[in-house]
Enzyme design. Sequence first.
Site, PDB file in Angstrom:
ATOM      1  N   ASN A   1       0.849  -1.183   0.000  1.00  0.00           N
ATOM      2  CA  ASN A   1       0.000   0.000   0.000  1.00  0.00           C
ATOM      3  C   ASN A   1       0.888   1.238   0.000  1.00  0.00           C
ATOM      4  O   ASN A   1       2.035   1.189   0.446  1.00  0.00           O
ATOM      5  CB  ASN A   1      -0.877   0.004   1.266  1.00  0.00           C
ATOM      6  CG  ASN A   1      -1.814   1.205   1.319  1.00  0.00           C
ATOM      7  OD1 ASN A   1      -2.494   1.522   0.341  1.00  0.00           O
ATOM      8  ND2 ASN A   1      -1.852   1.877   2.458  1.00  0.00           N
TER       9      ASN A   1
ATOM     10  N   HIS B   1       0.945   5.191   1.421  1.00  0.00           N
ATOM     11  CA  HIS B   1       0.289   6.017   2.439  1.00  0.00           C
ATOM     12  C   HIS B   1       0.902   7.411   2.422  1.00  0.00           C
ATOM     13  O   HIS B   1       2.135   7.539   2.368  1.00  0.00           O
ATOM     14  CB  HIS B   1       0.464   5.376   3.818  1.00  0.00           C
ATOM     15  CG  HIS B   1      -0.180   6.160   4.918  1.00  0.00           C
ATOM     16  ND1 HIS B   1      -1.558   6.183   5.096  1.00  0.00           N
ATOM     17  CD2 HIS B   1       0.350   6.953   5.876  1.00  0.00           C
ATOM     18  CE1 HIS B   1      -1.840   6.961   6.129  1.00  0.00           C
ATOM     19  NE2 HIS B   1      -0.710   7.442   6.615  1.00  0.00           N
TER      20      HIS B   1
ATOM     21  N   SER C   1       4.937   6.876   2.125  1.00  0.00           N
ATOM     22  CA  SER C   1       5.562   5.590   2.440  1.00  0.00           C
ATOM     23  C   SER C   1       4.860   4.487   1.677  1.00  0.00           C
ATOM     24  O   SER C   1       3.632   4.478   1.577  1.00  0.00           O
ATOM     25  CB  SER C   1       5.442   5.275   3.939  1.00  0.00           C
ATOM     26  OG  SER C   1       5.944   6.322   4.742  1.00  0.00           O
TER      27      SER C   1
ATOM     28  N   ASP D   1      -1.968   0.641   8.477  1.00  0.00           N
ATOM     29  CA  ASP D   1      -0.731   1.381   8.191  1.00  0.00           C
ATOM     30  C   ASP D   1       0.402   0.997   9.138  1.00  0.00           C
ATOM     31  O   ASP D   1       1.286   1.810   9.439  1.00  0.00           O
ATOM     32  CB  ASP D   1      -0.976   2.905   8.251  1.00  0.00           C
ATOM     33  CG  ASP D   1      -2.011   3.363   7.239  1.00  0.00           C
ATOM     34  OD1 ASP D   1      -2.054   2.776   6.147  1.00  0.00           O
ATOM     35  OD2 ASP D   1      -2.774   4.301   7.546  1.00  0.00           O
TER      36      ASP D   1
END
Length: 201
Positions: A103, A105, A132, A141
Site C-alpha cells: 500500500n 500512504h 511511504s 498502516d
Amino acid sequence: MRTAILISGRGSNMVSLLAAMAAPGYPARPVLVLSNRENAGGLALTGSVPTAVVTSRGREREAFEAELDRVLVAHGVEFIALAGFMRVLGEGFVRRWQGKMINIHPSLLPSFRGLDTHARALAAGVRLHGCSVHWVSPGVDEGAIIAQAAVPVLPADDEAALAARVLAQEHSLYPAALAMVTGGQPMLPGGDGALACGWAP
C-alpha cells in the site's frame, strides 16, 4: 508478476503504476484494476487492462472480502497494489495475501497513520512530510516500510499545497517500490525500509 491494482477513487497512483508497468523489463504486469466503488474515476483510465467492481457499500465485511478474493483468484492475481483503496481489510483477507500486498500512504510512517495526514502534519508543525510504501498487515498502516520519500513543509503551505507536493513523490515512489518487491527482493523484508526515488530496467 501478475498484479492487481485496487482503487476507490480517481486512480492517480494507478495511472503511474500502469505507465511504469508498460516499460520493457518491468517485473510486474497489470492483469486487473478493481474498485469497491462503481463510480471510481480511475476505472475509465485503465486502457486495455481488465476492470472489475466488487461493491463494499452495505455489505458485511466477510461477504465483501470473500467476493474480492474470488475475483482476484479468477484473474490469476499473484500480487496486489492498493492505490487509494479506501477500505480497511480484515485480518483474514490480509493473512491470505500477506507478503503479496502493498500500500502507499501519504505520510512518513510511523507518523500520521490513518486519514487526514496532511492536515495533521501541518497542525503538528513538522518540517518534513512525505509518503511511504509498506507491506499490508492486519494493523492499519502498521506493516513494514519498503520505501519512503520526503518533502519539505514550507511556511506558506496549506493542506492542498502540501498534498500536491507529496502526491508528486507518490507517483515516482510507488512504481519504484513495486518493481523492487516484484523483481526478486525478499517478499517480507525486515529492518528499516529503503529509500527509492525511481525505477529503470
